[in-house]
Design an enzyme around this catalytic site. Structure first.
Site, short mmCIF file in Angstrom:
data_model
loop_
_atom_site.label_atom_id
_atom_site.label_comp_id
_atom_site.label_asym_id
_atom_site.label_seq_id
_atom_site.Cartn_x
_atom_site.Cartn_y
_atom_site.Cartn_z
N ASN A 151 0.80 -1.22 0.00
CA ASN A 151 0.00 0.00 0.00
C ASN A 151 0.84 1.28 0.00
O ASN A 151 0.31 2.38 -0.12
CB ASN A 151 -0.96 0.01 1.20
CG ASN A 151 -2.10 -0.97 0.97
OD1 ASN A 151 -2.24 -1.55 -0.10
ND2 ASN A 151 -2.93 -1.16 2.00
N ASP B 16 -7.18 -3.45 8.23
CA ASP B 16 -6.55 -4.54 7.47
C ASP B 16 -6.00 -5.66 8.36
O ASP B 16 -5.50 -6.65 7.84
CB ASP B 16 -5.42 -3.99 6.58
CG ASP B 16 -5.97 -3.22 5.38
OD1 ASP B 16 -7.20 -3.24 5.17
OD2 ASP B 16 -5.17 -2.61 4.65
N CYS C 259 -16.62 -3.47 -3.50
CA CYS C 259 -15.83 -4.69 -3.46
C CYS C 259 -16.29 -5.49 -2.26
O CYS C 259 -17.20 -5.08 -1.56
CB CYS C 259 -14.33 -4.40 -3.41
SG CYS C 259 -13.87 -3.56 -1.91
C1 UD1 Z 1 -6.60 2.09 1.92
C2 UD1 Z 1 -5.92 0.74 1.80
C3 UD1 Z 1 -6.79 -0.35 2.40
C4 UD1 Z 1 -7.18 0.01 3.83
C5 UD1 Z 1 -7.80 1.41 3.89
C6 UD1 Z 1 -8.09 1.87 5.30
C7 UD1 Z 1 -4.61 0.92 -0.22
C8 UD1 Z 1 -4.41 0.53 -1.64
N1 UD1 Z 1 -5.70 0.47 0.40
O1 UD1 Z 1 -7.79 2.01 1.16
O2 UD1 Z 1 -6.05 -1.56 2.39
O3 UD1 Z 1 -8.13 -0.94 4.29
O4 UD1 Z 1 -6.90 2.36 3.30
O5 UD1 Z 1 -6.91 1.90 6.04
O6 UD1 Z 1 -3.80 1.62 0.37
N2 UD1 Z 1 -14.18 7.03 1.95
C9 UD1 Z 1 -15.21 7.84 1.52
N3 UD1 Z 1 -15.02 8.58 0.40
C10 UD1 Z 1 -13.84 8.55 -0.30
C11 UD1 Z 1 -12.80 7.73 0.14
C12 UD1 Z 1 -13.00 6.98 1.28
O7 UD1 Z 1 -16.27 7.89 2.14
O8 UD1 Z 1 -13.74 9.27 -1.31
C13 UD1 Z 1 -14.35 6.22 3.17
C14 UD1 Z 1 -14.23 4.72 2.94
O9 UD1 Z 1 -15.44 4.15 2.50
C15 UD1 Z 1 -13.81 4.24 4.30
C16 UD1 Z 1 -12.93 5.38 4.81
O10 UD1 Z 1 -13.28 6.53 4.04
O11 UD1 Z 1 -14.92 4.12 5.15
C17 UD1 Z 1 -11.45 5.15 4.71
O12 UD1 Z 1 -11.14 4.72 3.40
P1 UD1 Z 1 -9.73 5.04 2.73
O13 UD1 Z 1 -8.77 5.40 3.79
O14 UD1 Z 1 -9.94 5.99 1.62
O15 UD1 Z 1 -9.35 3.63 2.12
P2 UD1 Z 1 -8.56 3.36 0.78
O16 UD1 Z 1 -7.57 4.44 0.54
O17 UD1 Z 1 -9.53 3.01 -0.29
#
Ligand code: UD1
Length: 417
Positions: free
Chosen positions: A23, A304, A116
């Protein structure tokens, strides 16, 4: 499709090595799009997700060489600005090319990532931050179409802490005109790693390790070489495996500073830990004590590692509860663990885990990356044999996990079903 046949065995012992952090490497690869020329990333394991990202970068026009723990990315000629559906649907992190393509080419089209197995995962925070920097965003036929003649620095307040949105915004803001400030930015080590790489390339970002980041836009970035950080989630997975063993296990090539909360929870579960600069030895308890878990943004307990910790708690002497505030529906592993005779009950979004003395081998199915790792851990401690199918999920994020775990006494065979 490959599957694992696992013979239960709790006598793990010895040393196991952690690889580079998937990541952190995924955004690093996207970052290389911002610095025309050849950048080199080291400590890069062989993972399906990284191969998918390499494929995407090649589609965009980059030359990528990926071998022997090293990846070089030559992004001199980025000729295409579209991340197609076939690639984004395989790997959500493809969204990371949005910020860099927009900053470098002024236009990007990225297929809208869907949900997903771990729940709905919107990208609204990524898009509104890019809009705040002056981009025009349109959703057309399942694609995000972003354009900007010039990105302009702005103050951006994230409504929620998001690793992906923080990183995507950083990658766009580094080439924006003027100053950008990000409030409520994510503080995960993978964000810090991205900031390190961008700053090495010539960006001006301050505030690392806090929720407020300041970016002073620069004209251009330059290619560099960088050693990638080790994978705290892989490290945590192995530490939890050690906690369920009967003998000490040493996990090497990790950064203990990234694992504070897990180490606290392992101690509460009764483990003794010998923490060194780059390794941790876990001495498992005779009796595993129940510990409650609430996943939170870093430095809170990582989502995770939630599935893997649930396996440990399924063998505890008492009951615990586990709640995932990041991805509240991320409990696909619970039904599979119950097939191994764990006693876990879902109460809305909280898992109530009643510890049992033993798990018993059965056939189970991997549903996502970390749930798969949890099932492998469960199979390793269950009595009899466990078959984990659909393990392609695990190959997305763990480099030869069965070879590594077998080297400390597990009995896992990969079979082409
Ligand atoms: C990254 C990691 C993933 C990990 C997650 C949380 C990578 C490739 N993946 O995923 O393994 O589980 O961080 O630590 O690094 N959200 C919104 N709107 C957005 C973006 C996110 O509402 O535009 C929400 C998500 O649904 C979730 C939260 O914010 O509830 C955190 O998600 P986020 O930190 O963005 O996860 P990822 O970056 O997708």
């Amino acid at each position: 499709m490959d599957r694992f046949i696992i013979e239960g065995n709790r006598n793990l012992s010895g040393k196991i090595q952690v690889s580079g952090a998937k990541n952190a490497i995924l955004p690093a690869m996207a970052t290389c799009l911002l610095a025309p020329g050849k950048s080199v990333l080291r400590n890069v394991p062989s993972l399906i997700d990284l191969k998918s990202m390499a494929h995407l970068l090649r589609v965009l026009g980059a030359r990528v060489v990926y071998e022997n723990g090293m990846m070089s990315i030559d992004s001199r000629d980025i000729v295409y600005n579209e991340a197609p559906y076939e690639l984004v649907s395989k790997m959500r992190a493809s969204i990371y090319v949005l910020g860099p393509l927009l900053a470098r080419l002024g236009e990007a089209r990225v297929s809208f990532p869907g949900g997903c197995a771990i729940g709905t995962r919107p990208v609204d925070l990524h898009l509104s931050a890019l809009e705040a920097l002056g981009a025009t965003i349109e959703i057309e036929h399942g694609y995000i179409h972003a354009t900007a003649e010039k990105l302009i620095g702005a103050d951006i307040h994230f409504a929620k802490s998001s690793v992906g949105a923080t990183i995507n915004t950083l990658m766009a803001a580094v080439l924006a005109q003027g100053q950008t400030r990000l409030f409520n930015a994510a503080m995960e080590p993978e964000v810090d790693s991205t900031i390190d790489l961008l700053n090495k390339m010539g960006a001006k970002i301050t505030g690392t390790g806090s929720t407020t980041l300041q970016i002073d836009g620069v004209e251009e970035l330059f290619p560099v070489e960088m050693q990638m950080i080790s994978d705290r989630i892989e490290a945590g997975t192995f530490l939890i495996a050690g906690a369920m063993s009967t003998q000490p296990v040493t996990v090497e090539n990790l950064d203990p500073r990234h694992l504070d909360i897990l180490l606290d929870k392992l101690r509460l579960a009764g483990c003794e830990l010998d923490v060194q600069e780059k390794s941790i030895t876990v001495i498992p308890p005779q009796v595993i004590k129940p510990v409650d878990i609430l996943t939170l943004p870093y430095p809170g307990f990582p989502t995770d590692l939630q599935a893997q910790f649930t396996v440990l708690m399924s063998l505890a002497d008492g009951s615990s509860y586990i709640e995932d505030t990041i991805f509240p529906d991320r409990f696909m592993h619970v039904a599979e663990l119950n097939r191994l005779q764990a006693n876990i009950r879902m109460e809305r979004n909280i898992a109530r885990v009643e510890g049992v003395p033993k798990l018993f081998g059965a056939e189970v199915m991997a549903t996502d990356l970390r749930a798969s790792a949890a099932l492998v851990l469960a199979g390793m401690v269950a009595e009899g044999s466990t078959i984990v199918s659909r393990i392609y999920h695990i190959d997305r994020g763990y480099d030869r996990i069965e070879e590594k775990l077998n080297s400390i006494g597990a009995k896992i065979v990969r079979e082409d079903a």
